[in-house]
Design a protein around this motif. Structure first.
Motif, PDB file in Angstrom:
ATOM      1  N   THR A  29      12.398  -9.185 -56.767  1.00  0.00           N
ATOM      2  CA  THR A  29      13.425  -9.106 -57.812  1.00  0.00           C
ATOM      3  C   THR A  29      12.845  -8.629 -59.135  1.00  0.00           C
ATOM      4  N   ASN A  30      11.535  -8.389 -59.183  1.00  0.00           N
ATOM      5  CA  ASN A  30      10.933  -7.806 -60.376  1.00  0.00           C
ATOM      6  C   ASN A  30      11.069  -6.291 -60.346  1.00  0.00           C
ATOM      7  N   VAL A  31      11.066  -5.693 -61.507  1.00  0.00           N
ATOM      8  CA  VAL A  31      11.134  -4.242 -61.657  1.00  0.00           C
ATOM      9  C   VAL A  31      10.071  -3.848 -62.673  1.00  0.00           C
ATOM     10  N   VAL A  32       9.400  -2.739 -62.445  1.00  0.00           N
ATOM     11  CA  VAL A  32       8.446  -2.220 -63.422  1.00  0.00           C
ATOM     12  C   VAL A  32       9.068  -1.008 -64.102  1.00  0.00           C
ATOM     13  N   ARG A  33       8.978  -0.993 -65.421  1.00  0.00           N
ATOM     14  CA  ARG A  33       9.583   0.075 -66.217  1.00  0.00           C
ATOM     15  C   ARG A  33       8.510   0.898 -66.913  1.00  0.00           C
ATOM     16  N   VAL A  34       8.746   2.195 -66.969  1.00  0.00           N
ATOM     17  CA  VAL A  34       7.868   3.115 -67.691  1.00  0.00           C
ATOM     18  C   VAL A  34       8.725   3.925 -68.650  1.00  0.00           C
ATOM     19  N   ASN A  35       8.328   3.989 -69.905  1.00  0.00           N
ATOM     20  CA  ASN A  35       8.957   4.864 -70.892  1.00  0.00           C
ATOM     21  C   ASN A  35       7.938   5.905 -71.324  1.00  0.00           C
ATOM     22  N   GLY A  36       8.412   7.108 -71.597  1.00  0.00           N
ATOM     23  CA  GLY A  36       7.486   8.145 -72.034  1.00  0.00           C
ATOM     24  C   GLY A  36       8.191   9.460 -72.270  1.00  0.00           C
TER      25      GLY A  36
END
Length: 201
Positions: A106-113
């Motif tokens: 249920t975890n999500v990893v987010r990347v912004n760039g």
């Protein structure tokens, strides 16, 4: 209905963020974030451009992105419908966000760039599948990586194993509705599996 139109007004409704929500942010790939992203076969790519925003699912039969270095990811663009909404936005603006999912978690990893596109033959060749190459590859320069709170997927029961799709409309039905019957929705649905299998990569 009252409209919230200031950041101060918004923050007054929620209070201060928990320390962990800020402490988890990193600026480059770390061993643990690398392990997560290399396991993910599905992410949602979000972009913004002159025509507005776009969110697009991206999937693969292995890692959905390739790490070029701790600050850079590469994402192939496999054959789709050629609308190019996300790619147009990347050319116009470059700001991107990615949400990486792993079934069962249920975890999500987010990347912004920020991202840019290349049709470099050598880069495209790194993603060869069954003799086919992606038309372009998005090069993503990481600004920040962090985990998303698990509550949303927990509330939705995302990985509960339930199939809730039985009564949903098909793509052909959507097309028939949008074109007021000009598109033969039944024919579209009937032909879709073979067409998808022939152009998966």
């Amino acid at each position: 209905m009252r409209r919230i139109d200031t950041i101060e007004g918004l923050e007054a409704l929620y209070g201060r963020p928990a320390g962990a929500s800020l402490d988890k942010v990193v600026r480059r790939m770390t061993p643990l974030y690398r392990r997560w992203i290399e396991t993910s076969k599905l992410c949602v790519l979000t972009t913004v451009g002159a025509g507005g925003t776009d969110g697009s699912p991206r999937g693969d039969d292995g890692p959905v992105v390739l790490e070029l270095d701790p600050g850079t990811l590469a994402m192939p663009d496999w054959r789709g419908n050629n609308r190019l909404d996300s790619l147009r936005n990347i050319v116009e603006d470059g700001r991107v966000s990615l949400m990486f999912f792993v079934p069962g978690s249920t975890n999500v990893v987010r990347v912004n760039g920020t991202a840019w596109l290349t049709d470099d033959e050598g880069m495209r060749g790194r993603f060869e599948k069954k003799g086919r190459l992606p038309a372009t590859v998005a090069i993503i320069e990481i600004s920040e990586i962090y985990t998303q709170c698990a509550r949303a997927l927990m509330r939705a029961g995302t990985w509960s194993g339930k199939d809730e799709s039985a009564d949903l409309p098909s793509i052909g039905q959507f097309l028939a509705e949008a074109t007021q019957g000009a598109t033969d929705g039944e024919a579209y649905d009937r032909e879709w599996p073979a067409r998808a299998a022939a152009t998966l990569w």
